[in-house]
Design an enzyme around this catalytic site. Structure first.
Site, PDB file in Angstrom:
ATOM      1  N   CYS A 159       0.880  -1.174   0.000  1.00 43.98           N
ATOM      2  CA  CYS A 159       0.000   0.000   0.000  1.00 43.98           C
ATOM      3  C   CYS A 159       0.916   1.221   0.000  1.00 43.98           C
ATOM      4  O   CYS A 159       1.284   1.735   1.048  1.00 43.98           O
ATOM      5  CB  CYS A 159      -0.876  -0.067   1.259  1.00 43.98           C
ATOM      6  N   CYS A 343      -7.515   5.313  -9.503  1.00 39.23           N
ATOM      7  CA  CYS A 343      -7.502   6.035  -8.238  1.00 39.23           C
ATOM      8  C   CYS A 343      -7.029   7.460  -8.431  1.00 39.23           C
ATOM      9  O   CYS A 343      -6.443   7.804  -9.457  1.00 39.23           O
ATOM     10  CB  CYS A 343      -6.672   5.299  -7.199  1.00 39.23           C
TER      11      CYS A 343
END
Ligand SMILES: Cc1cc2nc3c(=O)[nH]c(=O)nc-3n(C[C@H](O)[C@H](O)[C@H](O)COP(=O)(O)OP(=O)(O)OC[C@H]3O[C@@H](n4cnc5c(N)ncnc54)[C@H](O)[C@@H]3O)c2cc1C
Length: 401
Positions: A159, A343
């Site tokens: 992440c 995103c």
């Protein structure tokens, strides 16, 4: 038929809504077991840390929306899963199931580097709400007594995007306060180049980010493994040491202990191995969605970088799993498709939209564009998502985040 879902975040909630859309109350009892009663819009945690959004603004209680969809909410912690007996054990009783969906997200593997924190060491993190709140308090103190800062990710992280977001946001804040000259920033990452993001890069992300770092005078260090974090420094495995009064380093992730320690369910890192339909490779009535799923890295890199599982990807996985449970029960055609990622990366004064379709290269589409309009889109999307989820609907996965 009874479906038990474990986890009340993106994977769990989407699984519940998508199943209920396909299977009526008479066909299917759905129970969602969640350790936390509140749904938190995790992509907004960097804003909680920066003090621009409050916890109440980015979260809601799961009770009412789930009751409205006739989904039973059990507020409990799952302690073990027995796939052989189709049973889930919690700290408040046990539940048997015909189908199980595991959407338990991650555990931060802070043991992998000495000093990763905030609850195991002096480093800060934004991987969860309590961590983001701690980082916010520490940032407040830092701003009263500024100095060098190190931001980035540890080896094996997956992440990675939020580390970039936090760095651009802090750079923007410091400039606004005319304090940037007091804060040298080093960005450290295991990625072989900026913008790899665990997916091998996206379009011109590398050139774009290198340009932004140079313009903003942020020094960056790629293919970096960390040796340790102390109150006043970040030390790399090659012996380089950076002075740091505030270190925010995102950790590598592992599966939660309830899954990792349940016999036969997970790989050595605690993630669940699944097929193209997000069904367990060994247990036909067990599915997984989101960060709990095991994926291999996209490529071999000098320092390990793992494959990210974004919220947008989590929703796609949950929808495919719900569709597959329905097809299995009703005898319809099974349906899957490769994951795509879309995103929006907050950069403080603007944002960048990235789209990779499919996520794993080679791709049909790989684009990056930036501008103030994407920052507005990110803010609008958060509000729309929460509004929708509170009313019992999922947001189309055709929308980017
Ligand atoms: C700072 C940050 C920014 C991000 N920004 C973006 C973004 O801009 N766009 C994007 O697409 N993605 C983003 N992501 C990624 C996204 O948040 C995750 O992909 C998403 O949260 C994964 O959802 P999940 O349901 O798999 O797991 P999680 O959100 O981690 O949820 C897991 C749930 O399971 C529950 N649980 C765990 N163990 C147990 C147990 N034993 N018993 C009961 N319940 C349990 C937890 O309480 C939690 O509710 C970001 C992540 C972070 C950390």
């Amino acid at each position: 038929m009874r479906v038990v879902i474990v986890g009340g975040s993106f994977g769990g909630l989407t699984s519940a809504y998508e199943l209920r859309k396909r299977l009526g109350r008479r066909d299917c009892e759905i129970t969602l077991i969640a350790r936390d009663r509140r749904f938190v819009f995790i992509p907004s945690l960097p804003w909680v840390t920066m003090g621009t959004r409050t916890v109440d603004q980015i979260s809601f209680d799961l009770g009412e929306p789930l009751a409205h969809k006739d989904v039973e909410l059990v507020h409990a912690e799952v302690t073990r899963i027995e796939p052989e007996n189709s049973r889930v054990l919690t700290d408040a009783g046990e539940h048997s199931y015909d189908y199980l969906v595991i959407a338990t997200g991650h555990r931060s593997a802070n043991e992998s580097v000495t000093g990763l924190g905030p609850f195991d060491g002096p480093g800060h993190s934004i991987m969860s709400l309590p961590e983001a709140e701690e980082a916010s308090r520490a940032l407040g103190a830092f701003l009263n007594n500024p100095g060098p800062m190190v931001i980035g990710c540890a080896q094996g992280a997956s992440c990675i995007g939020p580390a970039y977001e936090f760095m651009f946001e802090i750079d923007h804040l410091l400039r606004k306060r005319k304090m940037r000259h007091q804060v040298p920033i080093n960005f450290v990452t295991p990625e072989p180049f900026l913008g790899h993001l665990g997916i091998g890069g996206v379009g011109k992300a590398r050139q774009f980010l290198e340009g932004e770092f140079e313009e903003r005078d942020i020094r960056y260090h790629t293919s970096v493994a960390l040796a340790g974090i102390t109150e006043s420094s970040v030390e790399l495995a090659n012996g380089t040491e950076f002075e740091s009064r505030f270190s925010l380093i995102l950790p590598p992730l592992a599966g939660v202990s309830a899954v990792a320690e349940s016999t036969g369910l997970a790989n050595p890192k605690g993630f669940v191995p699944v097929d193209d339909y997000y069904r367990h490779q060994q247990f036909d009535n067990v599915y997984a969605a989101g960060v709990a799923v095991a994926f291999p890295p996209v490529d071999e890199t000098p320092v390990p970088v793992n494959f990210p599982k974004t919220g947008h990807m989590t929703e796609q996985m949950a929808a495919i799993a719900a569709g597959d449970i329905t097809a299995t029960v009703r005898g319809g055609e099974r349906c899957s498709r490769p994951l795509m990622a879309e995103c929006i990366l907050d950069m403080g004064d603007k944002a960048a939209r990235l789209k990779a379709d499919p996520v794993r290269p080679p791709r049909n589409t790989a684009v990056l564009s930036d501008g103030k309009r994407w920052l507005l889109a990110k803010k609008v999307f958060e509000r729309y998502y929460l509004w929708s989820a509170k009313r019992g609907s999922t947001v189309s996965t055709a929308w980017g985040w």
